[in-house]
Structure formats: C-alpha cells, structure tokens
Design a protein around this motif. Structure first.
Motif, short mmCIF file in Angstrom:
data_model
loop_
_atom_site.label_atom_id
_atom_site.label_comp_id
_atom_site.label_asym_id
_atom_site.label_seq_id
_atom_site.Cartn_x
_atom_site.Cartn_y
_atom_site.Cartn_z
N THR A 1 33.93 27.83 41.19
CA THR A 1 34.36 28.65 40.05
C THR A 1 33.31 28.56 38.94
O THR A 1 32.89 29.58 38.37
CB THR A 1 35.71 28.14 39.49
OG1 THR A 1 36.63 27.97 40.56
CG2 THR A 1 36.29 29.11 38.48
N ALA A 2 32.88 27.33 38.66
CA ALA A 2 31.93 27.11 37.56
C ALA A 2 30.58 27.78 37.85
O ALA A 2 29.99 28.41 36.97
CB ALA A 2 31.74 25.61 37.33
N LEU A 3 30.11 27.67 39.09
CA LEU A 3 28.81 28.29 39.43
C LEU A 3 28.88 29.80 39.24
O LEU A 3 27.96 30.41 38.69
CB LEU A 3 28.43 27.97 40.88
CG LEU A 3 27.98 26.54 41.18
CD1 LEU A 3 27.80 26.34 42.69
CD2 LEU A 3 26.68 26.19 40.44
N HIS B 1 44.48 30.04 35.15
CA HIS B 1 44.24 30.54 36.51
C HIS B 1 44.24 29.37 37.48
O HIS B 1 44.05 28.22 37.06
CB HIS B 1 42.89 31.27 36.56
CG HIS B 1 42.84 32.45 35.64
ND1 HIS B 1 42.94 33.76 36.07
CD2 HIS B 1 42.73 32.51 34.28
CE1 HIS B 1 42.89 34.57 35.03
NE2 HIS B 1 42.75 33.84 33.93
N TRP B 2 44.40 29.68 38.77
CA TRP B 2 44.63 28.62 39.76
C TRP B 2 43.64 28.74 40.91
O TRP B 2 43.50 29.80 41.51
CB TRP B 2 46.07 28.71 40.28
CG TRP B 2 47.04 28.56 39.14
CD1 TRP B 2 47.51 29.55 38.33
CD2 TRP B 2 47.58 27.34 38.63
NE1 TRP B 2 48.34 29.03 37.36
CE2 TRP B 2 48.40 27.66 37.53
CE3 TRP B 2 47.48 26.00 39.01
CZ2 TRP B 2 49.09 26.70 36.79
CZ3 TRP B 2 48.18 25.04 38.29
CH2 TRP B 2 48.97 25.40 37.19
N ALA C 1 44.19 29.07 48.92
CA ALA C 1 43.39 29.98 49.75
C ALA C 1 44.29 30.84 50.64
O ALA C 1 45.46 30.52 50.84
CB ALA C 1 42.44 29.16 50.61
N THR C 2 43.70 31.89 51.17
CA THR C 2 44.41 32.71 52.15
C THR C 2 43.93 32.31 53.55
O THR C 2 44.71 31.75 54.32
CB THR C 2 44.18 34.21 51.88
OG1 THR C 2 42.78 34.47 51.82
CG2 THR C 2 44.82 34.62 50.58
N ARG D 1 37.54 33.61 44.02
CA ARG D 1 38.63 34.48 43.56
C ARG D 1 39.00 34.17 42.11
O ARG D 1 39.15 35.06 41.27
CB ARG D 1 39.86 34.29 44.48
CG ARG D 1 40.98 35.23 44.14
CD ARG D 1 42.40 34.68 44.12
NE ARG D 1 42.62 33.34 44.51
CZ ARG D 1 42.93 32.36 43.64
NH1 ARG D 1 43.01 32.60 42.33
NH2 ARG D 1 43.15 31.15 44.07
N ALA D 2 39.12 32.88 41.78
CA ALA D 2 39.50 32.50 40.41
C ALA D 2 38.44 32.97 39.42
O ALA D 2 38.76 33.47 38.33
CB ALA D 2 39.71 30.99 40.32
#
Ligand code: FAD
Length: 450
Positions: free
Chosen positions: A20-22, A417-418, A424-425, A440-441
């Motif tokens: 997420t951070a990247l 957000h999660w 995951a799907t 996705r987040a």
C-alpha cells in the motif's frame, strides 16, 4: 508525544501495508507506516543459520498464478529458486513408511477411487463460490453453517481418505471441525484447487525467495526509507469524516486516511473512536487464525538426497505431519522444514521446549531413520505465541460468520481502509493475497483523496 502530519497512515509493515505504502508513495502521496515490531515483514521472518545462509520461519513458498507477489519481488530485485524436489517422497498413512514417486502417496485402488470422487464433488461445488463474495454462493447459509468435518463424515467412508481430504483444512492450520464447508470451498476456489494448493511443481510450494521471503519486505522498507516507523504499536484510531489521528506508544500520526493492514484478530484489539460499525467489529473479532509451530532442522548435509529422496514427507498421524527439504539454494547445509499444524500445534504449544523438540525429531526419525536424530541446529517458532500475529497462516471467519458479516470485511469505514491477506479475493491467506490487497487499498485511497 511527537505528532507527524502525513497524507495516509498505514498500520502494519507486512507485505500488505508495505505494498500500500509503495503504491501511494509512487503516486506522490506522503505516507507513514506504523509497525509494532522492531522489524518489517510480519508473517515473513528470516533466521540466520550461519555462513550467510537463512531459513524462513514464517511464510516461504510461492507458485504459479501468484502474479502480484511475483511482480513485487521482481520490482524489488528479489529472485526465486525452485524448492528442492528431486527423487522420491516418503509417506506414512497409518502403516509403514513408504516411498512414492507421485506427489501423493500410492494408495489402494479403493482409496484412490474414493478420494477422486470426494475431490471432484468439492471442486464442482467450489466452482460455484465467487472468490470476491463467497457469502453470495448458491446455498451459502447452509454451506457456512455446516462444518467441513461434518461434510467429510457424511460423504467420505474410508479413514485414509478422510485424512487426505482433511488436508484442505490443515492447509488452513485449522481442524476441519472449526472450518465451515463454505470456507473450505472458498479456499479451494481462491487457490485454484487441491493440486495447486498442495503441490510443489506447478503448485503453491514451487519456489522460494533467494535470501529468504523476508527479503521482499526488507527491500520494500528500504525503498520507503524514513516513512516506516518501527516499535510503534497502534493503540487508538480517532477518526472524523476526512481526518484520522492514529496513536501509538511513541508517536502520533495525523492523516487524511488510514489503512489498517494487520491480521483481523489484532485489528479488533485497536480502539476506534468512534467505534467501528457493528458488522465490521463482528467480522474482525470472528476471523480467527489457525495454529502452527514451524520447525527448521539443520543438518551438516542433506543426507536424504543421497538416498534418492526429495525430503518431502506426509504423515497425518505424526506431530510433524508434513515437511519438505528447506536447504539453501546451494544445498548446504541440509535443512528439513516441518510443521506442527492445527491440533498438534495446540497440543505442543503447551508442552516444554524439550518435549516439542523430542516430538519433532521423533517424527523425523520415524520418517528418515536414525540420521535425523542428530541435527546441527534446531529452530522453531510458535506463531500463536507471537503477540503481533497470534496465529497463522491466516484468519478465517468462524462457522456462520462469513455469511452473517463477510460483506463488511473490505468495506471502507469513513476515512479507514482495510488491507491484509485476509481481505484478499484470490490467494486469501498467502503472500499474493496480501500484496493484491495492498494494491486495492492504495487504489481506494487514491480515489478517495481525488
Ligand atoms: P502480516 O504479515 O501479519 O503483517 C501485519 C503487520 O502488522 C505485522 O508486521 C505486525 O507486526 C503489524 N501489527 C499488528 N498489529 C499492529 C498494531 N496494532 N500496530 C502496528 N503494527 C501492528 N504464505 C504464502 O504465500 N506462502 C507460504 O509458504 C506461507 N507459509 C506460511 C507459514 C507460516 C508459518 C506463516 C506464519 C504464514 C505463512 N504464509 C504463507 C502466510 C503469509 O505469510 C501471510 O499471508 C502474509 O505474509 C500476510 O501479510 P500481511 O501483510 O497481510 O500481514
């Protein structure tokens, strides 16, 4: 207390939080990643075994169709190598230890036929489970309120076949009696079926990372630089429509959005102000991880290879019920990795360190003979005892909870957000699921920030 001001506060420096951070940093946003431990990587952890070699004490294998983790590792310059899998494998299904060439032990025609029927029935039903919404599967309520064990007992007669089908639950590190039939079907669907889920060549155990799986997270954190704050356990998240204040033991972070990328069992221990909606609280507190004690046993050399053995064993009745050759890429020293899973992990979690070691080495001696009795080194990690993980491989909703509350799992709650492997799907519970959840987040947050 130091207060940092940033665009997005990310809780957890596992693969999900770091991904997420990247993504957000690459999109020009300021991020701060808050990590409770004094290291990054979460459920990946390298252990030094000397001479510059490491073994993986947490997650380790990757395989085909796990494209998100493959792309991340490639981008960060971390290579893979094939899991050692030459020669024959060993199995103990009740009776003697036998050698076998196929990934699965040879059984009687009667066992093979019944196993095929059981797996076909499970796969046919798994094909009806949508991976992005298992709770919408046809007959979802009935499937989610039936345990996988009840299905096995009702549909499978032979005790050996029951044990083999229970592997679907064991791969979740959970007794089949605690897993809903819906979640067992979803697990098959999201990991492309039994053979891929359990296999080495062509399966989820095909490859390992050069330098150990934690190398991916360490490289990600290196790119993020000062954005990662270690030893910063998040205790409280105060939130309003478009602001969050994330409080840790030693730094507070004010941001426009927060991403929670920790296992649900730990997310449910963070205090949210105002409180989370009831359905979100319910799914977090009912998503339980399984039980695993992972063991790496180091020998001067991989003696089994000289006997034409791959190092893989399957022995449902032994404390270490499954394992593989886990030697470094050059084959020296020799390492066998084994797992106390589910019920065995719980029993041995309460035992003394000496009893655990005796049970682990006893399993290896039963399978590989006396040479397994005298390792150079013995390493173990009980993931349920880790305060910032509390079980693995990943959390699964309790029986009935997926249909009742699953819809809340990934839903943003205001500015929160999660992410995380459990959201995951595809490849739920795996590295790949963690990385795709991070992408996705990050997309959700970018859209929300405009
Ligand atoms: P995590 O890795 O759990 O990261 C969450 C981070 O949040 C952690 O660093 C934690 O310290 C931190 N944290 C928790 N609470 C707080 C808080 N309040 N404040 C701040 N920080 C907090 N997957 C595979 O693909 N292949 C495998 O072979 C495999 N085998 C496994 C074997 C074992 C023994 C284990 C433990 C896992 C295995 N897995 C495997 C699963 C895989 O490791 C995980 O699915 C994945 O690493 C999870 O990543 P994550 O970022 O979602 O969560």
């Amino acid at each position: 207390m130091r207060v940092l001001d940033t665009d997005v506060a990310i809780v957890g420096a596992g693969l999900a939080g770091l991904t997420t951070a990247l993504d957000l940093q690459a999109a020009g946003r300021r991020v701060t990643v808050l990590e409770a431990r004094d290291r990054v990587g979460g459920r990946t952890l390298n252990a030094d075994i000397g001479d510059g070699e490491v073994v993986e004490m947490g997650g380790e294998w990757v395989g085909p169709t796990q494209d998100a983790i493959a792309a991340l590792a490639d981008d960060l310059g971390v290579d893979t190598f094939p899991t050692y899998y030459e020669g024959e494998h060993l199995a103990k299904l009740g009776g003697d230890v036998v050698r076998h060439a196929d990934p699965f032990p040879e059984t009687t025609p009667e066992v093979a036929a019944e196993l095929e029927v059981a797996l076909r029935a499970l796969h046919e039903q798994a094909a009806t489970v949508p991976v992005d919404a298992p709770w919408d599967a046809p007959g979802a309520t009935a499937l989610d309120t039936t345990t996988f064990e009840a299905w096995i007992v009702a549909n499978v007669g032979h005790p050996d076949v029951r044990d083999l089908v229970r592997i679907v639950a064991e791969v979740q590190a959970t007794p089949a009696a605690e897993l809903s039939l819906l979640w067992a079907l979803y697990a098959l669907a999201c990991s492309n079926g039994f053979d891929v889920m359990t296999g080495v060549r062509g399966g989820a155990q095909q490859d390992r990372f050069v330098g150990g799986s934690q190398a991916v997270s360490i490289a990600a954190a290196g790119r993020l630089g000062d954005a990662v704050e270690l030893r910063a356990p998040v205790r409280t998240v105060e939130h309003r429509a478009d602001r969050v204040l994330v409080r840790t033991d030693r730094v507070d972070v004010a941001a426009r959005r927060a991403v929670i990328a920790v296992p649900p069992v730990l997310a449910s221990r963070i205090a949210f102000d105002p409180a989370l909606p009831p359905d979100k609280d319910a799914i977090l507190s009912r998503t339980h991880p399984g039980s695993v004690i992972k063991v790496n046993v180091v020998y001067h050399e991989p003696f089994w290879r000289r006997d034409g053995l791959s190092g893989q064993w399957t022995a449902p009745g032994l404390p270490l019920s499954f394992g593989l050759d886990n030697s470094p890429p050059g084959g020296s020293p020799g390492v066998l990795v084994g797992l106390f899973e589910a019920g065995a992990a719980r029993r041995f979690s309460a035992a003394s360190a000496q009893e655990r070691r005796d049970a682990a080495l006893g399993s290896l001696v039963t399978i590989f003979g006396r040479r397994a009795a005298e390792p150079r080194d013995y390493l173990e990690l009980d993931w349920s005892a880790e305060p910032w993980t509390r079980g693995c491989y990943a959390g699964k909703p309790a029986v009935g909870a997926a249909v009742a509350f699953g819809r809340a799992l990934r839903r943003p709650d205001g500015p929160i957000h999660w992410a995380g492997s459990e959201t995951a799907t595809m490849w739920h519970g795996y590295f790949d699921g963690a990385v795709s959840s991070g992408h996705r987040a990050a997309s959700e947050v970018l859209e929300a920030l405009g």
